[in-house]
Design a protein around this motif. Structure first.
Motif, PDB file in Angstrom:
ATOM      1  N   GLY A  37      14.312 -37.538  79.481  1.00  0.00           N
ATOM      2  CA  GLY A  37      12.903 -37.908  79.484  1.00  0.00           C
ATOM      3  C   GLY A  37      12.647 -38.804  80.675  1.00  0.00           C
ATOM      4  N   LEU A  38      11.718 -38.401  81.531  1.00  0.00           N
ATOM      5  CA  LEU A  38      11.344 -39.223  82.691  1.00  0.00           C
ATOM      6  C   LEU A  38      10.085 -39.969  82.281  1.00  0.00           C
ATOM      7  CD1 LEU A  38      12.872 -39.132  85.337  1.00  0.00           C
ATOM      8  CD2 LEU A  38      11.177 -37.542  86.230  1.00  0.00           C
ATOM      9  N   THR A 179       1.886 -31.825  76.911  1.00  0.00           N
ATOM     10  CA  THR A 179       0.969 -31.884  75.774  1.00  0.00           C
ATOM     11  C   THR A 179      -0.123 -32.943  75.942  1.00  0.00           C
ATOM     12  OG1 THR A 179       2.414 -33.428  74.579  1.00  0.00           O
ATOM     13  CG2 THR A 179       2.752 -31.090  74.152  1.00  0.00           C
ATOM     14  N   THR A 180      -0.101 -33.657  77.053  1.00  0.00           N
ATOM     15  CA  THR A 180      -1.024 -34.787  77.228  1.00  0.00           C
ATOM     16  C   THR A 180      -2.499 -34.376  77.187  1.00  0.00           C
ATOM     17  OG1 THR A 180       0.668 -35.849  78.526  1.00  0.00           O
ATOM     18  CG2 THR A 180      -1.509 -36.773  78.729  1.00  0.00           C
ATOM     19  N   GLU A 213       8.078 -42.827  72.932  1.00  0.00           N
ATOM     20  CA  GLU A 213       8.520 -42.402  71.600  1.00  0.00           C
ATOM     21  C   GLU A 213       8.694 -40.884  71.529  1.00  0.00           C
ATOM     22  OE1 GLU A 213       9.556 -44.257  69.177  1.00  0.00           O
ATOM     23  OE2 GLU A 213       8.943 -46.200  69.977  1.00  0.00           O
ATOM     24  N   LEU A 214       7.790 -40.163  72.148  1.00  0.00           N
ATOM     25  CA  LEU A 214       7.898 -38.700  72.163  1.00  0.00           C
ATOM     26  C   LEU A 214       9.166 -38.292  72.925  1.00  0.00           C
ATOM     27  CD1 LEU A 214       6.730 -35.852  71.631  1.00  0.00           C
ATOM     28  CD2 LEU A 214       5.391 -36.093  73.731  1.00  0.00           C
ATOM     29  N   ALA A 217      12.178 -38.723  70.883  1.00  0.00           N
ATOM     30  CA  ALA A 217      12.293 -37.706  69.825  1.00  0.00           C
ATOM     31  C   ALA A 217      12.855 -36.379  70.349  1.00  0.00           C
ATOM     32  CB  ALA A 217      10.933 -37.490  69.172  1.00  0.00           C
ATOM     33  N   VAL A 218      12.557 -36.031  71.583  1.00  0.00           N
ATOM     34  CA  VAL A 218      12.960 -34.695  72.044  1.00  0.00           C
ATOM     35  C   VAL A 218      14.058 -34.685  73.115  1.00  0.00           C
ATOM     36  CG1 VAL A 218      10.725 -33.666  71.435  1.00  0.00           C
ATOM     37  CG2 VAL A 218      11.103 -34.467  73.770  1.00  0.00           C
ATOM     38  N   CYS A 219      14.458 -35.863  73.600  1.00  0.00           N
ATOM     39  CA  CYS A 219      15.426 -35.876  74.709  1.00  0.00           C
ATOM     40  C   CYS A 219      16.745 -36.537  74.328  1.00  0.00           C
ATOM     41  CB  CYS A 219      14.842 -36.617  75.914  1.00  0.00           C
ATOM     42  SG  CYS A 219      13.414 -35.790  76.614  1.00  0.00           S
ATOM     43  N   ASP A 220      17.786 -36.213  75.096  1.00  0.00           N
ATOM     44  CA  ASP A 220      19.102 -36.837  74.896  1.00  0.00           C
ATOM     45  C   ASP A 220      19.177 -38.180  75.609  1.00  0.00           C
ATOM     46  OD1 ASP A 220      20.247 -34.462  73.625  1.00  0.00           O
ATOM     47  OD2 ASP A 220      19.948 -33.569  75.605  1.00  0.00           O
TER      48      ASP A 220
END
Ligand code: ADP
Ligand code: SF4
Ligand code: MG
Length: 340
Positions: A37-38, A179-180, A213-214, A217-220
């Motif tokens: 996640g960047l 999704t923004t 937070e997103l 949830a979706v990244c390592d």
């Protein structure tokens, strides 16, 4: 070998008639199938960093440092190699899907474009993308493919973009705030499909977002950018407990938590700086509650600390002092938030 390796990436852009540095120093590796996640506020350099990986930068941009895809330099690729790279190895999903489709072409033509360009038979390409639309939750695929982009809602069109990205079976997915621009319910819908497809296919992903937070949830892993500098790179699973950089903790503290009912939200004081505004010393100095004289004079280098990397002179000290994972906002100014 890392699938993607950025080494001291810096990007200069033409602004007001001269080249100015906006991304200063970004170094990270991405393993096969891994998602990073960047994360950072607006202007941090997230989009430019991700766009550099697919060589989609504004005209006149200059790239320094290395961008390596499985060891091959992206910056040195010939036009022909770049074309093949974009048709078979890397795909990008953008924040605004409408800006990236031709409004007068049917959805089906857009979807099959890359496969046909790659030499696939058109009938076979149609078969592939019809199947892909079903995997991203679009059931009436044949009708949708006859439609034009304006006939689809934003959420549907973004799922079409995901299907288009998957159509080339890439190794690496770049998703820039995918999704923004969508409403909240549609956001989670699109995210569920994107996440499931990425994991199911074992794709590596650079997931650009301002939403920490997103990303968790979706990244390592989470790579935090501030003013064009990578300031922290930590495993996502540890971040709530052990965020190392004061800026990362500020981001954690300034977001409403679904489990913590707070009357007021903490906020990082001051405004985010862009890479154009960087002064001497630590880039976060002007907003950091822990800044000392050294911080104002000497830029901290990104260094390893346990299983993470951080660019802060005081990281160990603050960690020992029990301020790590301080998502309670105690170290930040507290402002009235929108939850009660
Ligand atoms: N096309 C452009 N021309 C001039 N400056 C730009 C351009 N795109 C981005 N920038 C500058 O680069 C900085 C980083 O941009 P960007 O990567 O889009 O940030 P982010 O995606 O983190 O919000 C911005 O603050 C902006 O000042
Ligand atoms: S180096 Fe200093 S100013 Fe920068 S984040 Fe660390 S404590 Fe704060
Ligand atoms: Mg952006």
């Amino acid at each position: 070998m890392a699938i993607l390796h950025l080494e001291h990436l810096a990007i200069d852009l033409q602004t007001a008639g001269r080249l100015r540095r906006v991304v200063h120093d970004v170094t990270f590796r991405l393993a096969e199938g891994e998602a990073v996640g960047l994360v950072g506020e607006s202007g941090a350099g997230k989009s430019l960093t991700s766009r550099a990986v697919i060589r989609l930068l504004p005209d006149g941009a200059r790239v320094h440092g290395a961008i390596l895809m499985e060891g091959r330099s992206i910056t040195d690729m010939s036009r022909e190699s770049l074309r093949s790279y974009r048709l078979s190895e890397v795909a990008m999903i953008f924040q605004d899907p409408r800006a990236h489709v031709n409004p007068v072409r049917r959805v089906g033509d857009f979807l099959t474009e890359a496969l046909v360009e790659r030499g696939e038979d058109r009938k076979k390409a149609l078969e592939i993308v019809t199947g892909l639309l079903a995997t991203v939750g679009i059931e009436d695929a044949e009708r949708r493919m006859r439609q034009y982009p304006h006939e689809l809602s934003g959420g549907l069109l973004q799922r079409v973009m995901i299907a288009a990205a998957l159509s080339i079976s890439p190794k690496l997915l770049l998703a820039d705030e995918p999704t923004t621009a969508l409403d909240v319910t549609t956001q989670s819908d699109v995210m569920v499909h994107l996440d499931a497809q990425r994991r199911g296919r074992g794709l590596a992903m650079v997931f650009v977002t301002h939403d920490l937070e997103l990303a968790i949830a979706v990244c390592d892993r989470i790579a935090v950018l501030y003013a064009g500098h990578l300031v922290e790179d930590s495993p996502a699973a540890h971040l709530h407990e052990k965020a190392l950089h004061p800026y990362t903790r500020g981001l954690l503290a300034s977001r409403p938590s679904p489990t913590l009912r707070r009357e007021r939200l903490a906020a990082i004081p001051g405004r985010p700086l862009s890479g154009l505004e960087v002064q001497e010393g630590c880039v976060f100095c002007s907003r950091c509650a822990h800044a000392q004289e050294r911080c104002q004079k000497e830029r901290p280098v990104l260094r390893e600390l346990g299983d993470a990397r951080v660019a802060c002179h005081r990281a160990e000290e603050l960690l020992e002092g029990g301020r790590s994972g301080g998502a309670d906002g105690a170290e930040f100014e507290v402002r009235v938030g929108d939850r009660g």
